[in-house]
Write a protein that holds these residues in place. Structure first.
Motif, PDB file in Angstrom:
ATOM      1  N   UNK A 104       6.185   9.836  -5.484  1.00  0.00           N
ATOM      2  CA  UNK A 104       6.046   8.996  -4.304  1.00  0.00           C
ATOM      3  C   UNK A 104       4.606   8.725  -3.909  1.00  0.00           C
ATOM      4  N   UNK A 105       3.644   9.191  -4.699  1.00  0.00           N
ATOM      5  CA  UNK A 105       2.239   8.963  -4.379  1.00  0.00           C
ATOM      6  C   UNK A 105       1.856   7.511  -4.639  1.00  0.00           C
ATOM      7  N   UNK A 106       1.155   6.934  -3.711  1.00  0.00           N
ATOM      8  CA  UNK A 106       0.739   5.540  -3.847  1.00  0.00           C
ATOM      9  C   UNK A 106      -0.590   5.469  -4.579  1.00  0.00           C
ATOM     10  N   UNK A 107      -0.582   5.828  -5.850  1.00  0.00           N
ATOM     11  CA  UNK A 107      -1.787   5.750  -6.668  1.00  0.00           C
ATOM     12  C   UNK A 107      -1.831   4.384  -7.321  1.00  0.00           C
ATOM     13  N   UNK A 108      -2.766   3.583  -6.921  1.00  0.00           N
ATOM     14  CA  UNK A 108      -2.803   2.184  -7.355  1.00  0.00           C
ATOM     15  C   UNK A 108      -3.808   2.013  -8.476  1.00  0.00           C
ATOM     16  N   UNK A 109      -3.449   1.190  -9.445  1.00  0.00           N
ATOM     17  CA  UNK A 109      -4.357   0.886 -10.551  1.00  0.00           C
ATOM     18  C   UNK A 109      -4.310  -0.602 -10.798  1.00  0.00           C
ATOM     19  N   UNK A 110      -5.442  -1.255 -10.754  1.00  0.00           N
ATOM     20  CA  UNK A 110      -5.527  -2.685 -11.015  1.00  0.00           C
ATOM     21  C   UNK A 110      -6.325  -2.903 -12.279  1.00  0.00           C
TER      22      UNK A 110
ATOM     23  N   UNK B   5       0.208 -10.609 -13.404  1.00  0.00           N
ATOM     24  CA  UNK B   5       1.144  -9.706 -14.064  1.00  0.00           C
ATOM     25  C   UNK B   5       1.259  -8.444 -13.231  1.00  0.00           C
ATOM     26  N   UNK B   6       2.473  -7.888 -13.135  1.00  0.00           N
ATOM     27  CA  UNK B   6       2.582  -6.697 -12.315  1.00  0.00           C
ATOM     28  C   UNK B   6       3.803  -5.856 -12.590  1.00  0.00           C
ATOM     29  N   UNK B   7       3.729  -4.636 -12.114  1.00  0.00           N
ATOM     30  CA  UNK B   7       4.870  -3.728 -12.090  1.00  0.00           C
ATOM     31  C   UNK B   7       4.695  -2.787 -10.919  1.00  0.00           C
ATOM     32  N   UNK B   8       5.804  -2.411 -10.315  1.00  0.00           N
ATOM     33  CA  UNK B   8       5.804  -1.468  -9.204  1.00  0.00           C
ATOM     34  C   UNK B   8       6.454  -0.191  -9.695  1.00  0.00           C
ATOM     35  N   UNK B   9       5.740   0.922  -9.569  1.00  0.00           N
ATOM     36  CA  UNK B   9       6.214   2.211 -10.078  1.00  0.00           C
ATOM     37  C   UNK B   9       6.734   3.054  -8.928  1.00  0.00           C
ATOM     38  N   UNK B  10       7.986   3.394  -9.008  1.00  0.00           N
ATOM     39  CA  UNK B  10       8.581   4.251  -7.990  1.00  0.00           C
ATOM     40  C   UNK B  10       8.963   5.584  -8.627  1.00  0.00           C
ATOM     41  N   UNK B  11       7.928   6.367  -8.930  1.00  0.00           N
ATOM     42  CA  UNK B  11       8.125   7.657  -9.583  1.00  0.00           C
ATOM     43  C   UNK B  11       8.561   8.726  -8.607  1.00  0.00           C
ATOM     44  N   UNK B  12       8.860   9.922  -9.124  1.00  0.00           N
ATOM     45  CA  UNK B  12       9.365  10.994  -8.278  1.00  0.00           C
ATOM     46  C   UNK B  12       8.350  11.534  -7.292  1.00  0.00           C
TER      47      UNK B  12
ATOM     48  N   UNK C 150       0.812  -1.211   0.000  1.00  0.00           N
ATOM     49  CA  UNK C 150       0.000   0.000   0.000  1.00  0.00           C
ATOM     50  C   UNK C 150       0.847   1.263   0.000  1.00  0.00           C
ATOM     51  N   UNK C 151       2.149   1.131   0.183  1.00  0.00           N
ATOM     52  CA  UNK C 151       3.023   2.299   0.317  1.00  0.00           C
ATOM     53  C   UNK C 151       3.639   2.739  -1.004  1.00  0.00           C
ATOM     54  N   UNK C 152       3.342   2.050  -2.098  1.00  0.00           N
ATOM     55  CA  UNK C 152       3.945   2.419  -3.381  1.00  0.00           C
ATOM     56  C   UNK C 152       2.960   2.174  -4.508  1.00  0.00           C
ATOM     57  N   UNK C 153       3.089   2.968  -5.599  1.00  0.00           N
ATOM     58  CA  UNK C 153       2.183   2.784  -6.737  1.00  0.00           C
ATOM     59  C   UNK C 153       2.488   1.505  -7.510  1.00  0.00           C
ATOM     60  N   UNK C 154       1.461   0.852  -7.993  1.00  0.00           N
ATOM     61  CA  UNK C 154       1.661  -0.381  -8.740  1.00  0.00           C
ATOM     62  C   UNK C 154       0.526  -0.600  -9.730  1.00  0.00           C
ATOM     63  N   UNK C 155       0.787  -1.484 -10.678  1.00  0.00           N
ATOM     64  CA  UNK C 155      -0.211  -1.904 -11.657  1.00  0.00           C
ATOM     65  C   UNK C 155      -0.249  -3.434 -11.646  1.00  0.00           C
ATOM     66  N   UNK C 156      -1.408  -4.004 -11.925  1.00  0.00           N
ATOM     67  CA  UNK C 156      -1.500  -5.450 -11.955  1.00  0.00           C
ATOM     68  C   UNK C 156      -2.627  -5.935 -12.837  1.00  0.00           C
ATOM     69  N   UNK C 157      -2.538  -7.176 -13.254  1.00  0.00           N
ATOM     70  CA  UNK C 157      -3.576  -7.798 -14.070  1.00  0.00           C
ATOM     71  C   UNK C 157      -3.579  -9.300 -13.810  1.00  0.00           C
ATOM     72  N   UNK C 158      -4.652  -9.932 -14.231  1.00  0.00           N
ATOM     73  CA  UNK C 158      -4.806 -11.374 -14.015  1.00  0.00           C
ATOM     74  C   UNK C 158      -5.535 -12.007 -15.189  1.00  0.00           C
ATOM     75  N   UNK C 159      -5.012 -13.113 -15.690  1.00  0.00           N
ATOM     76  CA  UNK C 159      -5.711 -13.971 -16.639  1.00  0.00           C
ATOM     77  C   UNK C 159      -5.954 -15.309 -15.954  1.00  0.00           C
TER      78      UNK C 159
END
Length: 202
Positions: free
Chosen positions: A186-192, A177-184, A109-118
């Motif tokens: 630092x906002x934990x904006x999550x997208x699934x 499937x996933x990726x963790x985004x550590x942008x400048x 919950x402390x970092x932005x990330x993207x994920x998907x599932x098949x």
């Protein structure tokens, strides 16, 4: 034995694909044409990862690396679907894709990330890694998940058996499937991303 049928559906795509086969399976992907069996599931996972990365390579996408946390979560979910006899992105007790990704330890919950599932299950010839990846590639929604350039890691879980009783041996697949985004920022904006699922059975 017939090749059965494959029903592809998700919250943003619905369609019927008859007779999905894997005629173009890559010869370098080991056991991609073998029906997964107990004791050989690691080989099925390796073949599935290989098939996915071959499809990505053909289209200029970078290969995805396996992540142990995602792989454990994917395997656990395939087992749960078979044991509890359900098939879907939300469990009967309300756990969803976001819960699985956070529970895996791959994201937090402390970092932005993207994920998907098949998801997928099949019987007979439609339960092989090659057939499952082919089925995903023939569905626009599943294909978009597989080829998305944002992903960096994947986890595949394959178990012998299906969420519904069948006359023919089969297998159940979960792909995370996933990726963790550590942008400048630092906002934990999550997208699934919405998950996709495919059922293939005789």
């Amino acid at each position: 034995m017939g090749v059965g049928r494959a029903l592809l559906f998700g919250s943003t795509f619905a369609g019927l694909l008859l007779g999905a086969t894997a005629a173009s399976a890559n010869a370098t992907c080991g056991d991609a044409r073998e029906i997964p069996a107990p004791g050989e599931l690691d080989d099925a996972v390796d073949a599935t990862v290989c098939e996915i990365n071959e499809e990505r390579a053909r289209r200029g996408r970078a290969p995805l690396r396996e992540n142990p946390s995602l792989a454990r979560a994917a395997t656990r979910y395939s087992r749960v679907m078979v044991a509890r006899r359900f098939f879907g992105h939300v469990t009967p007790w309300g756990e969803d894709l976001r819960d699985r990704l956070l529970g895996s330890g791959y994201v937090s919950r402390a970092e932005p990330w993207h994920g998907a599932e098949n998801l997928g299950w099949g019987t007979g010839a439609l339960s092989t890694p090659a057939a499952m990846v082919t089925g995903w590639m023939e569905s626009p929604g599943h294909r978009a998940n597989l080829l998305d350039g944002r992903w960096r890691r994947l986890g595949v879980g394959v178990v012998a058996g299906t969420p519904r009783r069948t006359r023919i041996a089969g297998a159940t697949y979960t792909l995370l499937l996933g990726s963790v985004d550590r942008g400048p920022s630092g906002r934990a904006t999550k997208h699934v991303m919405v998950g996709r699922k495919v059922r293939a059975g005789a």
